[in-house]
Design an enzyme around this catalytic site. Structure first.
Site, short mmCIF file in Angstrom:
data_model
loop_
_atom_site.label_atom_id
_atom_site.label_comp_id
_atom_site.label_asym_id
_atom_site.label_seq_id
_atom_site.Cartn_x
_atom_site.Cartn_y
_atom_site.Cartn_z
N LYS A 1 0.05 4.27 -0.28
CA LYS A 1 -0.60 5.47 0.28
C LYS A 1 -0.39 6.65 -0.68
O LYS A 1 -0.35 6.46 -1.88
CB LYS A 1 -0.08 5.75 1.68
N ASN B 1 0.87 -1.18 0.00
CA ASN B 1 0.00 0.00 0.00
C ASN B 1 0.91 1.23 0.00
O ASN B 1 1.51 1.55 1.01
CB ASN B 1 -0.89 -0.02 1.24
N GLU C 1 -5.37 -5.14 10.46
CA GLU C 1 -4.36 -4.12 10.69
C GLU C 1 -4.67 -3.37 11.98
O GLU C 1 -5.49 -2.45 11.98
CB GLU C 1 -4.34 -3.11 9.53
N HIS D 1 -9.47 1.00 4.79
CA HIS D 1 -8.20 1.19 5.50
C HIS D 1 -8.43 2.14 6.67
O HIS D 1 -9.22 3.08 6.58
CB HIS D 1 -7.15 1.76 4.54
N SER E 1 3.41 -2.36 10.29
CA SER E 1 4.85 -2.39 10.54
C SER E 1 5.51 -3.72 10.16
O SER E 1 6.44 -4.18 10.83
CB SER E 1 5.15 -2.04 12.01
N GLU F 1 -6.85 4.54 7.79
CA GLU F 1 -6.62 5.96 7.50
C GLU F 1 -7.84 6.57 6.82
O GLU F 1 -8.15 7.74 7.02
CB GLU F 1 -5.35 6.13 6.65
#
Ligand code: PEP
Length: 238
Positions: A10, A8, A163, A95, A201, A97
Site C-alpha cells: 500500500k 501489498n 478479499e 483492490h 488479515s 481501496e
C-alpha cells in the site's frame, strides 16, 4: 498449482525499506525457495529500485495499480508499460481501496487488467464483498458480478484475489468454511490454471490454516507483508 504469496505494501515504504526485503532474503539463509512464487508490490516509487535489487533473488516485484492507457495527459498516473519498464512482473488491479477511494467500477478494472496484458504482465484482479453484502447473503452475487465485469476476454494469464472488504486490515477473517465456499464458487467461474489468492488479515498465526483450504493457491497480504519476520512466516506456511 504453485502458490503465490504476494505482499501489498500500500502507501508504505521508502528507499530504506530495501533493508526489510534484504532481511527477508536473509531469513531464507540467502536462498529464496522456488517452489512458491513470492511477490512484493511496493509503492510505485520503489518498483524500479526493488526490481533491480530483488528480481534476480527470487522475489518478483509488482505494481499496485495502473492507468488503462499506455501514455498521455493523465497527471499523476502510471501506465502498465511504465511498470513493466521499471521491472514489474504483476500489477494488482481493482483492490477494494481503489474501488472505494477512486470509485473504480468493474469496467474500469477490466480496462486496467487489459492494459496489464498489453504491457506483457500478469494482473492480480481483486474481488470481494462488503460486510453489509455478506450480512445480506449477497456475497456470491457481488463477487460473481465483479468477476464477470472485471476479467477481460482473452487467453492471457491472470490471478484472482478474493478479499472480503470487511477482512482487510481489521484482523477479522471469514471461517475456513466460508473461504472454501467462496473459492469453490470462484473456481467454477474462472478457467483452469488461474490461481485464486485469499486476502484479508492473513498473518503468521492463521496462514497455515488458510493456505491449506481447497482452491486457495496463495495469499495477498497487506499489513503483515511489511515486516520481514511476519512475511517470512507466511511464506513458510505456504
Ligand atoms: C490487502 O490490502 O490486500 C490486505 C489483504 O490487507 P491486510 O492483510 O492488512 O488485511
Amino acid at each position: 498449482m504453485k502458490p503465490l504469496i504476494a505482499g501489498n505494501w500500500k502507501m508504505n515504504g521508502l528507499s530504506a525499506s530495501v533493508q526489510e526485503v534484504q532481511k527477508l532474503i536473509g531469513l531464507f539463509s540467502g536462498s529464496v525457495p522456488d517452489d512458491r512464487d513470492i511477490l512484493i508490490c511496493p509503492p510505485a516509487t520503489l518498483v524500479g529500485l526493488f526490481a533491480a535489487e530483488f528480481s534476480d533473488e527470487g522475489i518478483a516485484v509488482g505494481g499496485q495499480d495502473c492507468h488503462a492507457n499506455a501514455s498521455g495527459a493523465h497527471t499523476g498516473d502510471v501506465s502498465a508499460e511504465m511498470m513493466a519498464d521499471a521491472g514489474a512482473a504483476y500489477i494488482i488491479v481493482g483492490h477494494s481501496e481503489r474501488r472505494a477511494d477512486h470509485a473504480e467500477t468493474d469496467e474500469a478494472v477490466r480496462r486496467k487488467a487489459q492494459a496489464v496484458w498489453r504491457a506483457g504482465l500478469t494482473p492480480i484482479i481483486c474481488v470481494g464483498e462488503t460486510e453489509a453484502e455478506r450480512r445480506a447473503g449477497r456475497e456470491k452475487e457481488i463477487v460473481g458480478a465483479q468477476l464477470s465485469g472485471s476479467i477481460p476476454a482473452g487467453d492471457d494469464a491472470y490471478v484472482i484475489a478474493y478479499e472480503p472488504v470487511w477482512a482487510i486490515g481489521t484482523g477479522l477473517t471469514p471461517t475456513p468454511g466460508d473461504i472454501a465456499e467462496m473459492h469453490a464458487f470462484i473456481r467454477s467461474r474462472v478457467r483452469d490454471g488461474v490461481r485464486i489468492l485469499y486476502g484479508g488479515s492473513v498473518k503468521p498465526s492463521n496462514a497455515k490454516e488458510i493456505l491449506a483450504i481447497a482452491n486457495v493457491h496463495g495469499a495477498l497480504v497487506g499489513g503483515a507483508s511489511l515486516k520481514a519476520d511476519d512475511f517470512y512466516a507466511i511464506i513458510k506456511a505456504a
